[in-house]
Design a protein around this motif. Sequence first.
Motif, PDB file in Angstrom:
ATOM      1  N   ASN A  41       0.831  -0.884   0.257  1.00  0.00           N
ATOM      2  CA  ASN A  41       0.389  -0.217   0.084  1.00  0.00           C
ATOM      3  C   ASN A  41       1.103   0.992   0.336  1.00  0.00           C
ATOM      4  O   ASN A  41       1.497   1.426   0.979  1.00  0.00           O
ATOM      5  CB  ASN A  41      -0.976  -0.485   0.911  1.00  0.00           C
ATOM      6  N   PRO A  42       0.960   2.439  -1.107  1.00  0.00           N
ATOM      7  CA  PRO A  42       0.098   2.280  -2.506  1.00  0.00           C
ATOM      8  C   PRO A  42       0.504   0.935  -3.483  1.00  0.00           C
ATOM      9  O   PRO A  42       1.374   0.003  -3.284  1.00  0.00           O
ATOM     10  CB  PRO A  42       0.027   3.031  -3.032  1.00  0.00           C
ATOM     11  N   VAL A  43      -0.637   0.485  -4.103  1.00  0.00           N
ATOM     12  CA  VAL A  43      -0.394  -0.676  -5.388  1.00  0.00           C
ATOM     13  C   VAL A  43       0.274  -0.187  -6.189  1.00  0.00           C
ATOM     14  O   VAL A  43      -0.765   0.689  -6.995  1.00  0.00           O
ATOM     15  CB  VAL A  43      -1.545  -1.388  -5.145  1.00  0.00           C
ATOM     16  N   VAL A  44       1.718  -0.358  -6.604  1.00  0.00           N
ATOM     17  CA  VAL A  44       1.787   0.155  -8.024  1.00  0.00           C
ATOM     18  C   VAL A  44       2.242  -0.643  -8.896  1.00  0.00           C
ATOM     19  O   VAL A  44       2.936  -1.655  -8.625  1.00  0.00           O
ATOM     20  CB  VAL A  44       3.366   0.786  -6.877  1.00  0.00           C
ATOM     21  N   VAL A  45       1.684  -0.595 -10.487  1.00  0.00           N
ATOM     22  CA  VAL A  45       1.023  -1.327 -11.601  1.00  0.00           C
ATOM     23  C   VAL A  45       1.680  -0.724 -11.964  1.00  0.00           C
ATOM     24  O   VAL A  45       2.276   0.475 -12.770  1.00  0.00           O
ATOM     25  CB  VAL A  45      -0.327  -1.442 -11.497  1.00  0.00           C
ATOM     26  N   GLN A  46       2.890  -1.481 -13.501  1.00  0.00           N
ATOM     27  CA  GLN A  46       3.039  -1.702 -14.242  1.00  0.00           C
ATOM     28  C   GLN A  46       2.628  -1.762 -15.373  1.00  0.00           C
ATOM     29  O   GLN A  46       1.903  -2.841 -15.373  1.00  0.00           O
ATOM     30  CB  GLN A  46       4.706  -2.057 -14.212  1.00  0.00           C
ATOM     31  N   GLU A  47       2.599  -1.133 -16.625  1.00  0.00           N
ATOM     32  CA  GLU A  47       2.443  -1.571 -17.785  1.00  0.00           C
ATOM     33  C   GLU A  47       2.568  -3.211 -18.141  1.00  0.00           C
ATOM     34  O   GLU A  47       3.910  -3.356 -17.878  1.00  0.00           O
ATOM     35  CB  GLU A  47       3.184  -0.434 -19.103  1.00  0.00           C
ATOM     36  N   ASP A  48       1.998  -3.749 -18.248  1.00  0.00           N
ATOM     37  CA  ASP A  48       1.759  -4.879 -19.003  1.00  0.00           C
ATOM     38  C   ASP A  48       2.304  -5.886 -17.501  1.00  0.00           C
ATOM     39  O   ASP A  48       3.119  -7.402 -18.176  1.00  0.00           O
ATOM     40  CB  ASP A  48       2.927  -5.594 -20.523  1.00  0.00           C
ATOM     41  N   ARG A  49       2.607  -6.367 -16.595  1.00  0.00           N
ATOM     42  CA  ARG A  49       2.752  -6.418 -15.903  1.00  0.00           C
ATOM     43  C   ARG A  49       1.426  -6.808 -14.789  1.00  0.00           C
ATOM     44  O   ARG A  49       1.073  -5.675 -13.795  1.00  0.00           O
ATOM     45  CB  ARG A  49       4.102  -5.990 -14.613  1.00  0.00           C
ATOM     46  N   ASP A  50       1.584  -7.759 -13.767  1.00  0.00           N
ATOM     47  CA  ASP A  50       0.475  -7.575 -12.351  1.00  0.00           C
ATOM     48  C   ASP A  50       1.542  -7.597 -11.086  1.00  0.00           C
ATOM     49  O   ASP A  50       2.355  -7.824 -10.971  1.00  0.00           O
ATOM     50  CB  ASP A  50      -0.214  -9.395 -12.620  1.00  0.00           C
ATOM     51  N   THR A  51       0.458  -6.650 -10.030  1.00  0.00           N
ATOM     52  CA  THR A  51       1.195  -6.753  -9.181  1.00  0.00           C
ATOM     53  C   THR A  51      -0.483  -7.111  -8.209  1.00  0.00           C
ATOM     54  O   THR A  51      -1.429  -7.467  -7.803  1.00  0.00           O
ATOM     55  CB  THR A  51       1.232  -5.328  -8.592  1.00  0.00           C
ATOM     56  N   THR A  52       0.457  -8.446  -7.175  1.00  0.00           N
ATOM     57  CA  THR A  52      -0.404  -8.874  -5.974  1.00  0.00           C
ATOM     58  C   THR A  52      -0.676  -8.061  -5.373  1.00  0.00           C
ATOM     59  O   THR A  52       0.242  -7.849  -4.019  1.00  0.00           O
ATOM     60  CB  THR A  52       0.538 -10.573  -5.777  1.00  0.00           C
TER      61      THR A  52
END
Length: 243
Positions: A41-52
């Motif tokens: 937290n925060p949930v940081v997401v990248q392009e074409d990639r999952d964040t669990t």
Amino acid sequence: MKRIAVGLLSAAVGSSLLLTAGTASAERTALSVHIDNVAPNPVVVQEDRDTTVTVEVRTTEATRVELRLRPASGQFRTQEAHQPKLVHDGDLWRFTADFDDSDVEGRWLAIADAYGKDGKKVTDQVNFSVEHEEQGKTETRLTSFYANPDSVRKGRWITFTGRLQSHEDDSWQGLKDEEVGIYFRPRGSSGWKFVTSADTGWRGKFQARVRASKSGEYRAVFEGNDEFEESTSRSDWVRVSRW
């Protein structure tokens, strides 16, 4: 959606995520629920990639727990779970779900509902946030740039050759199907003027030509885009004579 041994991840009524579990907890004096942690937290997401994302919920007297994850703004997108997991160990219920760059940025809610044997429900909720990480652009370079010949009569052709490369996987590779501009600065001038352009081909090679007008220097420029950084070649001097 994929079934697992101890839980189910699905879209819930009210456009939210629903994770349910159905194992009995130890006997307690009162039904309670508390969300201990949302990580990261925060949930940081990248392009074409999952964040669990992992959500830990603690309860007493609960026989079933439902966890909903939804944007606080009310916007919603149905998420597809990649190998959803639920771990239940005594009072601890641990849920995981995957986020990607199609999930809205901003404040989200984790809402946990715990149910007792008699159907009674208690609820707890916490805030967390989702952020999209900006992707860095790939470095580029223009190499082997030459203007030929280096001495030419006015009105004759000057030919330019060179190569555009990008730095990927720790090596320089030819960058195909990109536009490279050719710029000219006359002798005694401080400004560069666009004269022509060429598209890169196999291994990033390009070729262009213009008619000679004045003595001066030429250079190649790649302006870059959303994926690649801009780059400029070395300059090459051409002497132009009237006869």
